[in-house]
Design an enzyme around this catalytic site. Structure first.
Site, PDB file in Angstrom:
ATOM      1  N   LYS A   5      -0.850   4.931   4.540  1.00 37.47           N
ATOM      2  CA  LYS A   5      -1.784   4.017   5.205  1.00 37.47           C
ATOM      3  C   LYS A   5      -1.333   3.818   6.643  1.00 37.47           C
ATOM      4  O   LYS A   5      -0.171   3.489   6.907  1.00 37.47           O
ATOM      5  CB  LYS A   5      -1.835   2.671   4.472  1.00 37.47           C
ATOM      6  CG  LYS A   5      -2.842   1.693   5.065  1.00 37.47           C
ATOM      7  CD  LYS A   5      -3.016   0.476   4.178  1.00 37.47           C
ATOM      8  CE  LYS A   5      -3.970  -0.532   4.797  1.00 37.47           C
ATOM      9  NZ  LYS A   5      -5.317   0.023   5.057  1.00 37.47           N
ATOM     10  N   HIS A   8       0.836  -1.203   0.000  1.00 35.87           N
ATOM     11  CA  HIS A   8       0.000   0.000   0.000  1.00 35.87           C
ATOM     12  C   HIS A   8       0.869   1.251   0.000  1.00 35.87           C
ATOM     13  O   HIS A   8       2.068   1.195   0.269  1.00 35.87           O
ATOM     14  CB  HIS A   8      -0.918   0.030   1.234  1.00 35.87           C
ATOM     15  CG  HIS A   8      -2.110  -0.860   1.119  1.00 35.87           C
ATOM     16  ND1 HIS A   8      -2.049  -2.220   1.347  1.00 35.87           N
ATOM     17  CD2 HIS A   8      -3.389  -0.587   0.797  1.00 35.87           C
ATOM     18  CE1 HIS A   8      -3.254  -2.739   1.170  1.00 35.87           C
ATOM     19  NE2 HIS A   8      -4.087  -1.772   0.848  1.00 35.87           N
TER      20      HIS A   8
END
Length: 275
Positions: A168, A164
């Site tokens: 995040k 990601h």
């Protein structure tokens, strides 16, 4: 023109990357009516959320007060829905507040613990209020998880890699945790040891679930959301991978969840439960 039967929608975290996509999707949906946009970015409070999201003026200002907006939504003739893409630190209280006001939550924020999810499920049951917690709104991810569940019946060795963007806040991702949970529903142990492993640096082998599934998290700029499930057996490797290149891919799932949550009286977890 907004239909009187349109679903009133409040978006919490409306100015974030996912929130802006939801604003555009809800504004374009004929059966929905955006009635509130919540975001705590002080630089954006008071601005029109349509202009912030890049879809033109919607006459909906960005507000910082979730409670006041939920109270306003509760006065709507049609059952209202709150879509939440905020932060793991606040999502639990956001869901409780929405249920308390009779607003149906659709949650895309990950990071809730199993204990918190159970507490929210109990609260939703007592209030007879539908709630959806969905770690990943992508149809492609649901198909990957279904393929992984099928493959797990034939492979004893599996590891998950999730990748990601570096903004995040939680790791592993909710999607990776959900994928591991789906594989563990068969009750079998994974990755039986062949040697006594020693980590020369803590965390080198990732985290490990109770049933032995390893999960590895990567955080880098340039990524959006990606996941690999890698199965191994003597002489072969079977790899399942899902990649996203645009957050718009999640919007069909978000809109479906907004429609479906109105039919529920309890909490449900995962997009697969409503497809």
């Amino acid at each position: 023109m907004v239909s009187q039967a349109s679903i009133p929608v409040v978006i919490n975290g409306a100015a974030g990357k996912m929130g802006r996509e939801v604003v555009k999707a809800v504004a374009q949906a004929e059966d929905m009516n955006l009635i509130g946009a919540i975001d705590r970015n002080p630089a954006l409070v008071g601005k029109d959320i349509g202009e912030v999201a890049g879809c033109g003026e919607l006459e909906i200002p960005v507000l910082p007060d979730l409670e006041a907006t939920l109270a306003m939504a509760a006065q709507e003739k049609q059952l209202p829905v709150m879509v939440d893409f905020t932060h793991p630190d606040s999502v639990y209280e956001n869901v409780r507040s929405a249920i308390a006001y009779g607003v149906r939550p659709v949650i895309g924020t990950t990071g809730l613990s199993p204990e918190q999810i159970q507490e929210l499920a109990d609260f939703a049951d007592k209030a007879s209020t539908g709630c959806l917690i969905i770690p990943n709104f992508s149809i492609g991810m649901v198909l990957l998880q279904q393929a992984a569940a099928r493959a797990s019946q034939y492979f004893d060795h599996v590891e998950i890699i999730e990748l990601h963007h570096n903004q995040k806040a939680d790791a592993p991702s909710g999607t990776a945790i959900q994928t591991a949970q789906l594989l563990e529903e068969f009750g079998k142990p994974y990755n039986p040891p062949r040697v006594n492993e020693t980590e020369k640096m803590s965390g080198a082998r990732g985290t490990c679930t109770e049933n032995g599934i390893r999960i590895h998290s990567i955080r880098l700029p340039g990524l959006i959301a990606h996941q690999e499930v890698i199965f191994g057996a003597p002489g072969e490797i079977y790899t399942l991978r899902h990649d996203t290149s645009d957050r718009a891919c999640y919007m069909p799932g978000v809109l479906l969840a907004i429609r479906k949550v109105l039919q529920l009286k309890t909490l449900m977890y995962g997009l697969d439960k409503i497809l």
